[in-house]
Write a protein that holds these residues in place. Structure first.
Motif, short mmCIF file in Angstrom:
data_model
loop_
_atom_site.label_atom_id
_atom_site.label_comp_id
_atom_site.label_asym_id
_atom_site.label_seq_id
_atom_site.Cartn_x
_atom_site.Cartn_y
_atom_site.Cartn_z
N SER A 72 -19.40 25.87 40.53
CA SER A 72 -20.23 25.94 39.34
C SER A 72 -19.36 26.04 38.11
O SER A 72 -18.38 26.79 38.08
CB SER A 72 -21.15 27.18 39.42
OG SER A 72 -21.88 27.32 38.24
N ALA A 73 -19.66 25.26 37.09
CA ALA A 73 -18.80 25.18 35.91
C ALA A 73 -19.64 25.17 34.64
O ALA A 73 -19.54 24.27 33.84
CB ALA A 73 -17.92 23.94 35.99
N ARG A 74 -20.47 26.16 34.51
CA ARG A 74 -21.33 26.28 33.33
C ARG A 74 -20.99 27.60 32.64
O ARG A 74 -21.05 28.66 33.25
CB ARG A 74 -22.80 26.24 33.73
CG ARG A 74 -23.74 26.53 32.56
CD ARG A 74 -25.19 26.30 32.94
NE ARG A 74 -26.06 26.90 31.93
CZ ARG A 74 -27.19 26.37 31.52
NH1 ARG A 74 -27.60 25.23 32.03
NH2 ARG A 74 -27.94 26.98 30.61
N ARG A 75 -20.63 27.51 31.35
CA ARG A 75 -20.32 28.71 30.58
C ARG A 75 -21.46 28.97 29.61
O ARG A 75 -21.71 28.20 28.69
CB ARG A 75 -19.01 28.52 29.80
CG ARG A 75 -18.57 29.78 29.05
CD ARG A 75 -17.41 29.48 28.13
NE ARG A 75 -17.84 28.65 27.01
CZ ARG A 75 -17.02 27.94 26.23
NH1 ARG A 75 -15.74 27.93 26.48
NH2 ARG A 75 -17.50 27.21 25.23
N ASP A 76 -22.14 30.10 29.81
CA ASP A 76 -23.27 30.46 28.97
C ASP A 76 -22.92 31.56 27.96
O ASP A 76 -23.71 31.82 27.05
CB ASP A 76 -24.44 30.93 29.83
CG ASP A 76 -24.99 29.81 30.70
OD1 ASP A 76 -24.99 28.65 30.23
OD2 ASP A 76 -25.38 30.07 31.84
N PHE A 77 -21.78 32.20 28.14
CA PHE A 77 -21.34 33.27 27.24
C PHE A 77 -19.93 32.95 26.77
O PHE A 77 -19.06 32.64 27.58
CB PHE A 77 -21.37 34.63 27.93
CG PHE A 77 -22.74 35.07 28.35
CD1 PHE A 77 -23.52 35.85 27.52
CD2 PHE A 77 -23.25 34.69 29.59
CE1 PHE A 77 -24.80 36.24 27.91
CE2 PHE A 77 -24.52 35.07 29.98
CZ PHE A 77 -25.30 35.85 29.14
N TYR A 78 -19.73 33.02 25.46
CA TYR A 78 -18.42 32.74 24.89
C TYR A 78 -17.73 34.07 24.57
O TYR A 78 -18.17 34.81 23.69
CB TYR A 78 -18.56 31.90 23.62
CG TYR A 78 -17.24 31.46 23.03
CD1 TYR A 78 -16.69 30.23 23.39
CD2 TYR A 78 -16.54 32.26 22.14
CE1 TYR A 78 -15.47 29.81 22.86
CE2 TYR A 78 -15.33 31.86 21.61
CZ TYR A 78 -14.80 30.63 21.98
OH TYR A 78 -13.60 30.22 21.46
N PHE A 79 -16.69 34.39 25.32
CA PHE A 79 -15.94 35.62 25.13
C PHE A 79 -14.70 35.33 24.30
O PHE A 79 -13.81 34.61 24.72
CB PHE A 79 -15.54 36.22 26.48
CG PHE A 79 -16.69 36.87 27.21
CD1 PHE A 79 -16.93 38.22 27.06
CD2 PHE A 79 -17.52 36.12 28.03
CE1 PHE A 79 -18.00 38.82 27.72
CE2 PHE A 79 -18.58 36.71 28.70
CZ PHE A 79 -18.82 38.06 28.55
N GLU A 80 -14.68 35.91 23.10
CA GLU A 80 -13.53 35.75 22.22
C GLU A 80 -12.58 36.92 22.45
O GLU A 80 -12.95 38.08 22.29
CB GLU A 80 -13.95 35.70 20.76
CG GLU A 80 -12.80 35.40 19.83
CD GLU A 80 -13.27 35.09 18.42
OE1 GLU A 80 -12.45 34.63 17.61
OE2 GLU A 80 -14.45 35.32 18.11
N PRO A 81 -11.35 36.63 22.83
CA PRO A 81 -10.44 37.73 23.19
C PRO A 81 -9.88 38.46 21.97
O PRO A 81 -9.67 37.89 20.92
CB PRO A 81 -9.32 37.01 23.96
CG PRO A 81 -9.30 35.63 23.38
CD PRO A 81 -10.74 35.31 23.04
N LEU A 82 -9.65 39.72 22.17
CA LEU A 82 -8.90 40.55 21.23
C LEU A 82 -7.78 41.17 22.06
O LEU A 82 -8.01 42.10 22.82
CB LEU A 82 -9.78 41.64 20.63
CG LEU A 82 -9.04 42.76 19.88
CD1 LEU A 82 -8.42 42.22 18.61
CD2 LEU A 82 -9.98 43.90 19.57
#
Length: 745
Positions: free
Chosen positions: A11-21
Motif C-alpha cells: 500500500s502506497a497512499r499517504r493521507d497525512f503529511y508529517f513535517e519533521p522538526l
C-alpha cells in the motif's frame, strides 16, 4: 471491542503529511520523550539530550552542565508539566525533578524527600500539575510537591518491581495512577485505592467529555469506580495481537483519540463511530510518519498533531489529514522517480484509475488502498527488439467500450483487452512513421468515433479504427495555414467539429475538413496576445470559456472589439511574484473553480475574483512539479493531478482552512552591533535603550507551527513610522498577517 489491522505492505497512499522538526532546526538529540505547549504558545520538547523550547524559528536548549548548579539535574528529560505562572516542571531519568524559572532560565533541583531511601524515585515517568501541586509518578511511586515548596510528600509507595507510569485527574478531582501492576484511584487526590481487577497500564487520558481512558495492552474506558471496558485492541499487518503497551494518547479537536503502539505507528480512533485509521511509516514515501516508534504525542493550540519519535525527532501533521492525498507505486520496475512520473489519467471504475507513466508503462491504481496493478506486459509483448527493452512511455489513453483501451505510447498505438490482458499493436501509416518509433503523445476521442493523436515530430493524426486510415496534419514552413509546429501536446475538439491544437509554437484552431489552421501566438507589444507560445493545457469550461495553459501562465480567450481573438493573461500568482509559472494541467471543479498543476505546486483559480491560491509540499503534494496531460475530474467530483513523483487526489469541497490566528511574540532584541539578546524566556514589558545605541534590532514571530515560514509580518514604530512596513518574503495565501507594534520614546 474494536480491532484494526495494518494495510498491506505494498500500500502506497499517504493521507497525512508529517513535517519533521529535527536536528536541522536545532534539536540536540532526536529521541523525544515528552512534549507540552505552555500558556504563551511555545512548545517544549524533552529528549534524551536536553530540553528544547521551540518558537517556530528556532530552539532554546536547556541541559545539565556539571559546573552550573542552575542547570537541569540530568539532560535525559522524561516528563514535563506547566506549573504556576512562569514555572515549568521537568522530570528526568536519573536526576528526579527540577522546577525551571522561566524568568531567569534557572533550574531549581528538587530532590525527593519522601522516597530518598529508594533510588528508583530518580526516574520520573509522568508529571501533572493539579490543585496547587505537582504530582510526580516515578519508579518508586507517586509523590506531591505543593506550589512554592521544595519538600515532597509520599502519596503512593510501590513495591519493588512495580512502576508508576502515568497520572491524571478527572473532572471530579479524582486522581488515577497507571502502574505496571495495576490501576490506583486517588479519591479527591487523597489516599490511594487499588482498583480491583483493573489491568496495568502505561498511559492515561481524560478526554474533553470527562471520560478517563487507560492504555495498556489495549485501550480501556474507565467508569467512576474504575470498572474498565475494553474498547480497542491493536492488530499488526498480519492480523496478530502483539499485546504492545499503549505508550501515549492524545485527543484532537474533533474528539478523536490518537494512540501510539511502539513499532506499529499511530492509530486514530473515533470513539463515537468506532472508525479507526492506522498511520505508519511507509519507506520510500517522503513525509509519511517518520518512524513507527512514537514516544510522545501533543495536540497544540491550533489543533496540530505533534509526534515525538525514538530516533527521528519530532514531526507535525494535521490530524484531519493532508489536503491532498498522495499515491505512489513502491514496486516500480524503474527508478522510483521515473517509475511514478504520471503522464495521463483515465477513470476505470468509481475507485480505480488508469495511469500512464513516463517510463514504467501502464498501471491501474485502486484509490482507497493506493495499490497499483501493472498492465505493461501485454503491450511490451507486441514490441520487437530493441524496443521491447526500452522504457514504456504511455501518454494517451482512450476508452473503447467497457473492456478495451486505446493506448498511445512512444512505441506506437495499442489496443488493450483488459479482461484478457492481451494487446495488439496498430500499424499507423503516415509521413514520418518510418525509421523507428513514431513517438506518439496525447490521444483524445474524436466525435466521429476516431482518435486524435498528437506526436512529438509528426504533427497531429486522426485515426479511424474502422478503416485503419490515418489523416495527418503537420507543419509546413511554406504554408501559414498549416500547424505552427509538429510537436502536439494536447487536443480539444469543439461541438462544431473544429479542433484546438496545443503546440510548442502557439495555439492552433484546425478545421479538419479543409485542413485550414488559424494560428494564435505571443506577439511582443500586444498585451492581448497569448502569454507564451508553448501551450500545454486546454480547458473548455461549462460556461463555454476557453482557458489556455502555457509555460508563461494562464490565458482566457475572448473576442476583441474588432472580432479578432484576444487573451486575458494571468501570469503572476500574486502581485509581488516576479517568477511566473507554467501551467501543465487544467481542471474545472463542480463549483467552477479551476485547478492548475504547475511547476509551483497546485494552484486554484477563481474566475469570479480573478485570484489564485497556492498549495505546496506541506499540503501533501507529490512534488511542486506536475506533468502535462495528467489531470482527471472523477465522477464523484474529486480531482486527480499527476506529477513527477506520483499522484495527488483531493476533494475540492473538503479543503478547509484553519481559523487559528497565532499571537505574535517578541523573540529577540539587540542594541547596536551587540550579539547579546536582551529578551529572556519571558519578554519584558518595555525595553530601555542605552543612550549610545544607534540601532535596535528586533526579532519577532507568530507561534504558528503549521507553516512558520509562510506567515507574513508587518511592523511599525509608533511615533516614527507613518504606516505599516511589510517584511520581505513571499508567503502562500491565505496566511495571517501579524502586526507588531512598538513605541518610540
Amino acid at each position: 471491542m474494536l480491532a484494526c489491522a495494518s494495510p498491506t505492505a505494498d500500500s502506497a497512499r499517504r493521507d497525512f503529511y508529517f513535517e519533521p522538526l529535527a536536528v536541522e532546526r536545532g534539536l540536540l538529540q532526536n529521541t523525544v520523550t515528552a512534549m507540552i505547549q505552555d500558556r504563551d504558545g511555545y512548545v517544549w520538547i524533552g529528549t534524551q539530550g536536553g530540553l528544547h523550547r521551540y518558537d517556530g524559528q528556532g530552539v532554546r536548549l536547556f541541559r545539565h552542565l556539571s559546573d552550573d548548579p542552575g542547570s537541569l539535574p540530568d539532560s535525559f528529560v522524561t516528563a514535563l508539566a506547566e506549573g504556576r505562572e512562569g514555572e515549568l516542571w521537568v522530570g528526568t531519568n536519573t536526576g528526579h525533578l527540577a522546577r525551571l524559572d522561566l524568568a531567569t532560565g534557572t533550574a531549581l533541583r528538587m530532590p525527593s524527600t519522601a522516597f530518598a531511601h529508594d533510588e528508583r524515585h530518580q526516574y520520573v515517568r509522568a508529571l501533572r500539575h493539579h490543585d496547587g501541586a505537582v504530582w510526580v509518578a516515578s519508579h518508586a511511586g507517586v509523590e506531591r510537591f505543593d506550589d512554592g515548596s521544595d519538600v515532597g510528600s509520599a502519596v503512593l509507595e510501590l513495591a519493588p518491581g512495580e512502576t508508576a507510569r502515568d497520572i491524571v485527574f478527572d473532572a471530579d478531582g479524582d486522581g488515577w495512577v497507571a502502574t505496571t501492576a495495576g490501576l490506583y484511584r486517588l479519591p479527591g487526590g487523597g489516599e490511594p485505592q487499588r482498583v480491583a481487577g483493573a489491568p496495568g497500564g502505561a498511559s492515561l487520558l481524560v478526554s474533553a467529555d470527562g471520560t478517563v481512558w487507560l492504555g495498556g495492552d489495549a485501550l480501556y474506558r474507565l467508569d467512576a469506580d474504575g470498572r474498565h471496558e475494553l474498547v480497542y485492541r491493536h492488530r499488526d499487518r498480519l492480523g496478530r495481537e502483539p499485546g504492545l503497551a499503549l505508550r501515549a494518547m492524545v485527543e484532537d479537536r474533533r474528539g478523536r483519540l490518537w494512540l501510539s503502539f511502539p513499532g506499529n505507528g499511530l492509530v486514530r480512533l473515533d470513539p463515537g463511530s468506532g472508525q479507526t485509521r492506522h498511520v505508519e511509516e511507509v519507506p520510500g514515501i517522503p513525509a509519511s510518519l517518520p518512524e513507527d516508534v512514537i514516544n510522545a504525542l501533543l495536540i497544540d493550540r491550533s489543533g496540530l498533531l505533534w509526534a515525538g519519535g525514538q530516533i527521528r525527532g519530532t514531526s507535525v501533521a494535521d490530524p484531519d489529514g493532508a489536503r491532498f492525498h498522495y499515491l505512489a507505486d513502491l514496486d516500480t520496475q524503474r527508478t522510483w522517480v521515473y517509475g511514478n512520473s504520471a503522464r495521463v489519467l483515465l477513470q476505470a471504475a468509481p475507485e480505480q484509475v488508469w495511469v500512464g507513466t513516463d517510463s514504467d508503462g501502464l498501471k491501474r491504481v485502486t484509490l482507497d488502498t493506493g495499490e497499483f496493478e501493472d498492465f505493461s506486459a501485454p503491450i511490451v509483448s507486441q514490441l520487437d527488439p530493441p524496443y521491447d527493452q526500452q522504457a514504456l512511455r504511455v501518454l494517451g489513453l482512450v476508452p473503447d467500450g467497457d473492456e478495451h483501451l486505446w493506448v498511445s505510447a512512444h512505441q506506437g498505438l495499442f489496443h488493450l483487452d483488459v479482461p484478457e490482458r492481451s494487446a495488439r499493436r496498430v500499424e499507423l501509416a503516415f509521413d514520418g512513421a518510418g525509421g523507428g518509433m513514431p513517438a506518439l503523445r496525447r490521444a483524445d476521442p474524436a466525435a466521429d468515433g476516431g482518435l486524435w493523436i498528437g506526436t512529438s515530430t509528426a504533427g497531429l493524426l486522426h485515426f479511424d479504427p474502422e478503416s485503419d486510415r490515418v489523416r495527418q496534419f503537420r507543419h509546413d514552413p511554406t504554408d501559414p495555414y498549416s500547424l505552427s509546429d509538429d510537436l502536439v501536446h494536447c487536443v480539444l475538439e469543439l461541438d462544431d467539429g473544429r479542433v484546438w491544437v496545443c503546440t510548442n509554437a502557439g495555439l492552433n484552431l484546425l478545421e479538419p475538413g479543409s485542413g485550414h489552421v488559424m494560428r494564435l501566438a505571443n506577439e511582443p507589444g500586444d498585451p492581448a496576445s497569448l502569454s507564451g507560445d508553448r501551450v500545454r493545457a486546454l480547458l473548455q469550461a461549462r460556461d463555454g470559456t476557453l482557458w489556455v495553459g502555457t509555460h508563461s501562465g494562464l490565458n482566457r480567450l475572448y473576442q476583441r472589439d474588432d472580432g479578432s481573438p484576444g487573451f486575458e493573461r494571468f501570469v503572476r500568482i500574486d502581485g509581488d511574484d516576479e517568477r511566473g509559472f507554467t501551467v501543465f494541467n487544467l481542471v474545472e471543479d463542480e463549483d467552477g473553480v479551476l485547478w492548475l498543476g504547475t511547476n509551483e505546486g497546485i494552484l486554484s483559480f477563481d474566475p469570479q475574483t480573478r485570484r489564485f491560491r497556492q498549495f505546496d509540499m506541506r499540503d501533501g503534494l507529490q512534488d511542486l512539479e506536475f506533468n502535462g496531460g495528467a489531470q482527471l475530474l472523477l465522477d464523484d467530483g474529486r480531482v486527480m493531478l499527476g506529477g513527477i513523483r506520483g499522484l495527488n487526489l483531493f476533494d475540492p469541497t473538503g479543503l478547509q482552512d484553519s481559523d487559528y490566528l497565532p499571537e505574535v511574540r517578541l523573540l529577540g532584541a539587540r542594541f547596536g552591533s551587540a550579539a547579546e539578546n536582551v529578551v529572556g524566556l519571558v519578554p519584558p514589558d518595555r525595553l530601555e535603550l542605552p543612550l549610545q545605541a544607534r540601532m535596535l534590532r528586533l526579532q519577532f514571530g507568530a507561534l504558528d507551527f503549521a507553516s512558520p515560514g509562510a506567515v507574513r509580518y508587518r511592523y511599525r514604530l509608533e511615533g516614527f513610522d507613518d504606516d505599516w512596513i511589510e517584511t520581505s518574503g513571499r508567503p502562500r495565501p491565505p496566511t495571517p498577517t501579524c502586526a507588531v507594534a512598538t513605541t518610540a520614546s
